[in-house]
Design an enzyme around this catalytic site. Structure first.
Site, PDB file in Angstrom:
ATOM      1  N   ARG A   1       0.114   4.785  16.814  1.00 40.61           N
ATOM      2  CA  ARG A   1      -0.332   5.779  15.827  1.00 40.61           C
ATOM      3  C   ARG A   1      -0.029   7.210  16.231  1.00 40.61           C
ATOM      4  O   ARG A   1       0.471   7.986  15.416  1.00 40.61           O
ATOM      5  CB  ARG A   1      -1.815   5.604  15.487  1.00 40.61           C
TER       6      ARG A   1
ATOM      7  N   SER B   1      -3.388  -9.086   6.884  1.00 39.66           N
ATOM      8  CA  SER B   1      -2.885  -7.740   7.126  1.00 39.66           C
ATOM      9  C   SER B   1      -2.288  -7.743   8.524  1.00 39.66           C
ATOM     10  O   SER B   1      -2.945  -8.130   9.488  1.00 39.66           O
ATOM     11  CB  SER B   1      -4.041  -6.733   7.042  1.00 39.66           C
TER      12      SER B   1
ATOM     13  N   ASP C   1       0.823  -1.214   0.000  1.00 38.73           N
ATOM     14  CA  ASP C   1       0.000   0.000   0.000  1.00 38.73           C
ATOM     15  C   ASP C   1       0.854   1.261   0.000  1.00 38.73           C
ATOM     16  O   ASP C   1       0.659   2.158  -0.817  1.00 38.73           O
ATOM     17  CB  ASP C   1      -0.917   0.035   1.233  1.00 38.73           C
TER      18      ASP C   1
ATOM     19  N   ASP D   1      -7.278   3.256  12.293  1.00 37.66           N
ATOM     20  CA  ASP D   1      -5.987   3.930  12.219  1.00 37.66           C
ATOM     21  C   ASP D   1      -6.047   5.269  11.492  1.00 37.66           C
ATOM     22  O   ASP D   1      -5.351   6.213  11.871  1.00 37.66           O
ATOM     23  CB  ASP D   1      -4.953   3.001  11.579  1.00 37.66           C
TER      24      ASP D   1
END
Ligand code: ARG
Length: 398
Positions: free
Chosen positions: A93, A173, A14, A122
């Site tokens: 994050r 993932s 990604d 996220d």
């Protein structure tokens, strides 16, 4: 020259495609990789970023700060989202967002970017954190904007000559840092299906559990773990060691269905040996050193804290206020907890503290009992008074 954007770059498909997509939009892309304690090859990640079209690669090693300033705060709080998830991804994050903002400042960038999809937690955590730290920065989320599925991304990568990472064959993932691994997608999307053994990398299956239990003594100073088996250790070494020890006995596997902030129920599997061991040990020390009232109230704060972290509200006054309360509760949470790691479980088998509230002469049923048994009827008479008054006035309980 185009506008500059700093992209949080993981090295996966990604974000690699995102580098080129942003460049095609006219941005100069600075790829930022934040090291949260995974043994990733810096050169390899850097090579991939530059091959995808980044003008510059920046590497930030923040693993120590991640544990000290983020994970250990959640540990002191006792934070577990919905009672199970130690929040590894969620805690990382805000720190990644902070790094994005710092690098944007250093590089004179006007925008930051991340590779989150439009249906996860996220994106919320990144966007809200960046907004709180640097409201003037534009936030670009390529994956949320482009209309490509995985096949289309792979085609795009091939067309543009972007090197595709090896992990591309995997249906999962994965996000990971020292505090834990999060795994979703593929066969895990069926909540009835047991997680295939292949999803676990840190924790051994029963067939590989050592036959003998592993004992480890964890020393805390004011709620923070500082030593293992009497040996002082920095946070990175300590957490690494507990991940290894716990992993050998399969400790820290979590399989849950959780509620995302955007309203979706999702099935996620976690591996977090160190986090599970430390949270369990820390709570045991609080059993010894906090009063009943402190423990009861702090449990409510723990839940509030977990939700706040999960919901992306790290950079808020509310979190600072809760941290102040939690820090105050930790003044006497100093001592040592002995843990037994065995067959997938981390069990507390001993605890001691110089500030222990446990009083043998009050607790014992043997000789040496100092508790005044004859004072109890008086205490109970007063304690039960409201119940008696109510029964008299409003009738007895059925
Ligand atoms: N459900 C976790 C959270 O929201 C982890 C999300 C990322 N998971 C992943 N496998 N990429 O914090």
């Amino acid at each position: 020259m185009g506008e500059k954007v700093v992209l949080a770059y993981s090295g996966g498909l990604d974000t690699s495609v995102a580098v080129r997509w942003l460049a095609d939009k006219g941005y100069e892309v600075v790829a930022l990789t934040v090291d949260l304690g995974l043994d990733r090859e810096r050169e390899e990640v850097q090579g991939r970023a530059l091959a995808a079209g980044a003008v510059k690669f920046v590497w930030r090693d923040v693993k120590e700060s991640f544990l000290r300033d983020y994970a250990f705060k959640a540990l002191k709080a006792g934070a577990l989202y919905q009672g199970h998830y130690p929040l590894a991804t969620a805690l990382s994050r805000p720190l990644i967002a902070k790094c994005l903002v710092e690098v944007a400042q250093e590089e004179g960038a006007t925008a930051v970017a991340h590779g989150c999809t439009g249906k996860g937690n996220d994106q919320v955590r990144f966007d809200v954190s960046v907004q709180a730290l640097a409201p003037h920065l534009r936030i670009v989320a390529p994956v949320r904007e482009w209309d490509m599925d995985r096949e289309a991304e792979l085609r795009y990568a091939q067309e543009k000559g972007i090197p595709v990472p090896l992990s591309q064959g995997s249906p999962y993932s994965v996000d990971a840092n020292l505090w834990g691994r999060s795994i979703e997608c593929g066969p895990l999307e069926d909540p009835w299906q047991e997680p295939p053994e292949e999803v676990f990398l840190w924790t051994a299956p029963p067939s590989r559990w050592a036959r003998e239990p592993i004992y480890v003594e964890i020393t805390f100073h004011q709620g923070v773990p500082v030593a293992l088996d009497g040996k002082e250790m920095g946070p990175v070494e300590l957490v690494r060691r507990l991940n290894e020890l716990g992993g050998e006995q399969g400790v820290g596997r979590i399989d849950m269905v959780e509620d995302r902030l955007v309203g979706i129920k999702t099935r996620e599997v976690y591996e977090a040996p160190a986090a599970v061991i430390l949270l369990t040990a820390h709570e045991a020390l609080e059993q010894l050193t906090l009063s009943r009232e402190q423990r009861r109230f702090k449990q409510r704060i723990a839940q509030e804290y977990a939700e706040l972290v999960y919901y992306g509200l790290w950079f808020t006054r509310h979190r600072q206020d809760l941290d102040a309360y939690i820090a105050s509760t930790q003044r006497f949470v100093t001592g040592t907890v002995r843990m037994k790691l065995f067959q997938g479980q981390a069990v507390v088998v001993g605890r001691k503290s110089p500030h222990s509230l446990y009083d043998f002469s009050l607790a014992t049923y043997e000789a040496g009992d100092k508790f005044d048994h004859r004072a109890s009827p008086g205490f109970i008479h007063i304690w039960g008074l409201p119940a008696r008054v109510q029964a008299q006035a409003q009738g007895r309980e059925e």
